[in-house]
Enzyme design. Structure first.
Site, PDB file in Angstrom:
ATOM      1  N   CYS A  27       0.817  -1.213   0.000  1.00 59.59           N
ATOM      2  CA  CYS A  27       0.000   0.000   0.000  1.00 59.59           C
ATOM      3  C   CYS A  27       0.852   1.265   0.000  1.00 59.59           C
ATOM      4  O   CYS A  27       0.316   2.368  -0.105  1.00 59.59           O
ATOM      5  CB  CYS A  27      -0.951  -0.001   1.182  1.00 59.59           C
ATOM      6  SG  CYS A  27      -1.948  -1.487   1.231  1.00 59.59           S
ATOM      7  N   HIS A  49      -9.420   4.169  -0.996  1.00 59.55           N
ATOM      8  CA  HIS A  49      -8.060   3.648  -0.888  1.00 59.55           C
ATOM      9  C   HIS A  49      -7.756   2.678  -2.033  1.00 59.55           C
ATOM     10  O   HIS A  49      -7.645   1.482  -1.830  1.00 59.55           O
ATOM     11  CB  HIS A  49      -7.902   2.969   0.482  1.00 59.55           C
ATOM     12  CG  HIS A  49      -6.525   2.467   0.770  1.00 59.55           C
ATOM     13  ND1 HIS A  49      -5.386   2.978   0.201  1.00 59.55           N
ATOM     14  CD2 HIS A  49      -6.105   1.460   1.591  1.00 59.55           C
ATOM     15  CE1 HIS A  49      -4.321   2.312   0.656  1.00 59.55           C
ATOM     16  NE2 HIS A  49      -4.736   1.387   1.491  1.00 59.55           N
TER      17      HIS A  49
END
Lengths: 384, 131
Positions: free
Chosen positions: A83, A331
């Protein structure tokens, strides 16, 4: 090493974008960044993408995206740190300009997560497959383990965690590109379905499609680009830590975030209290609390009280995630680190509209992968 | 899971085989080729004791697809007597019985079944030590 400036920013709307393909998401963000920079030159690109392979069955994304952006034959490389891939892409672009190798480099981030992939399993590949995931743990589960440890050690409360999500939705409601542009309440967080005890659905950032792009350039080029106040990158750092959460000495601390922040403060020649606006990796509410402590914004165990006191809200002494954060904005994992730099640039140009932090001059973006085994920090300085 | 991938980890999953650094004494589970504490590459094999305590835990309500039929289930980080920590399920108890520092024992259990490869996968889980 020479000075590096952000001269162009762009991002797509984040959300469930079923009508837009993986490649078009990136091209849309990149074209917006070129329009924003008001110039066309490009020497090279880095693309943050956590898992084109698992989410859409596509690897070799650098070539695909350069092709569809109409920019062959410039060198284009995908970088991956789970991420934190977006933050790592920004860092690679920064290094290439700072080194003098290139004048104008684009850092992009893209992820398409809603094409019916097994998202929980795909995200879990950011943890240790053989010794964490094998046992049945999920990403919300890993952060839940951290949350329980933090609550046990520091008496952090369930309500305090909820307030992080409430605050980020409050900010996100002022951002036209967020996936969830609306306010939520503590009661709604506490009534949402359980994902991994003690974390509930509204403690978790969503599954999203989206892309973001920033164009970095040398001072010479930046001064030719017209239309926006200059924003300079004054620190770019990255740190790596133990892969498995269970091997960390202190389960409540994010050592890599602490390390990347300390080096960044040195590079920028500032202390944490000089930062005016911050974007952090709030993949789960507990993450924002732990990151605040790792950044030195609060002593260990004290961040939650600052959230409760409203200090991290717009108008508070240390506004965090004015974009809405990962929680409200969405996200799309590879894009998130780049989108943070987009938000800081907006803030430092003083183009934030209703969510503008008054007088913002220094901004910090923190992006992490896995349970923090990779962390990047960027500090930007505005000249507005 | 493919059989070579599964077979490689059997010594750790079935028998908790670890390695102790001959230079600094740190116990590594799983074994490593180089000690992250002192950079030594000399180790001796040790079998971990099966006694430990819970450091933190969660109850997974939204599982990965291959654990769909198990949920909700407990996952904890356990510290064994040698100082080694691992992530595992805690079974045969209710979440209400869990506490930080609660003593546990590691037991050998079925972890998951992969319908595609027909490998029944085994490993360690924890159970609460009851007086």
């Amino acid at each position: 090493m020479r000075d590096v400036y952000v001269i162009g920013i762009g991002m797509t709307h984040f959300g469930e974008l079923w009508d837009t393909s993986f490649r078009d998401l990136f091209v849309e963000a990149a074209l917006e960044a070129f329009g924003d920079a008001n110039m066309d030159r490009l020497d090279s690109m880095y693309i943050g993408c956590m898992s084109g392979g698992l989410f859409v069955g596509q690897e070799h994304v650098g070539a695909l995206l350069a092709d569809y952006l109409g920019r062959v034959p410039i060198p284009t490389t995908r970088v991956e740190t789970a991420c934190a891939s977006g933050g790592a892409a920004v860092r690679q672009a920064y290094l290439e300009v700072a080194s003098g190798m290139s004048e104008v480099v684009l850092a992009g981030g893209v992820e398409k997560m809603t094409d019916s992939a097994d998202v929980t399993a795909a995200l879990a590949t950011a943890a240790d497959q053989e010794y964490e995931v094998y046992q049945g743990v999920t990403f919300p589960g890993l952060y839940a383990l951290m949350a329980r440890a933090h609550m046990h050690t520091y008496h952090t409360t369930r309500e305090q965690l909820a307030l992080v999500a409430v605050k980020n939705h409050h900010h996100g409601a002022m951002n036209s590109k967020t996936q969830f542009p609306f306010e939520i309440t503590v009661e709604q967080v506490l009534a949402s379905s359980m994902v991994a005890d003690p974390l509930r659905l509204l403690d978790c950032s969503p599954v999203s499609d989206g892309a973001a792009a920033v164009i970095l350039a040398s001072e010479e080029v930046a001064k030719q680009a017209k239309g926006h106040p200059l924003v300079r990158v004054v620190a770019s750092t990255q740190a790596t830590g133990a892969m498995a959460l269970h091997t960390r000495t202190d389960l409540t601390r994010l050592d890599t975030v602490e390390h990347s922040a300390q080096v960044a403060y040195q590079q920028a020649g500032i202390t944490p209290d000089q930062v005016d606006v911050t974007e952090v990796h709030d993949c789960f509410t507990i993450a924002e609390i732990c990151v605040m402590e790792a950044l030195g914004y609060a002593e260990p165990g004290r961040a939650a009280a600052l959230v409760e006191a409203g200090e991290t809200r717009l108008g508070g002494s240390m506004p965090i995630n004015t974009s809405g954060g990962l929680k409200s904005k969405g996200h799309p994992v590879g894009a998130s680190g780049v989108a943070q730099v987009v938000e800081l640039t907006i803030q430092l140009r003083r183009e934030g509209g209703t969510r503008q932090v008054e007088g913002a001059r220094i901004g910090l973006a923190q992006n992490m992968g896995g349970t923090g085994a990779s962390s990047t920090v960027h500090i930007l300085e505005g000249q507005a | 899971m493919k059989s070579p991938q599964y077979t490689r980890e059997i010594p750790q999953r079935y028998r908790l085989e670890a390695e102790k650094c001959r230079q600094c004494g740190k116990v590594h589970f799983p074994p490593r080729l180089i000690c992250d504490a002192c950079q030594s590459q000399e180790f001796e094999q040790v079998i971990l004791s099966r006694a430990g305590r819970i450091l933190t835990w969660t109850v997974i309500h939204v599982p990965p697809t291959n654990f769909d039929l198990e949920a909700p289930y407990i996952i904890a980080i356990v510290e064994l007597e040698e100082g080694v920590r691992l992530t595992c399920q805690v079974v045969d108890c209710d979440p209400e019985e869990l506490a930080v520092d609660a003593p546990v024992e590691m037991v050998f259990r079925r972890i998951q079944e992969d319908s595609q490869a027909d490998i029944i996968q085994y490993g360690y889980k924890a159970v609460l030590s009851r007086p």
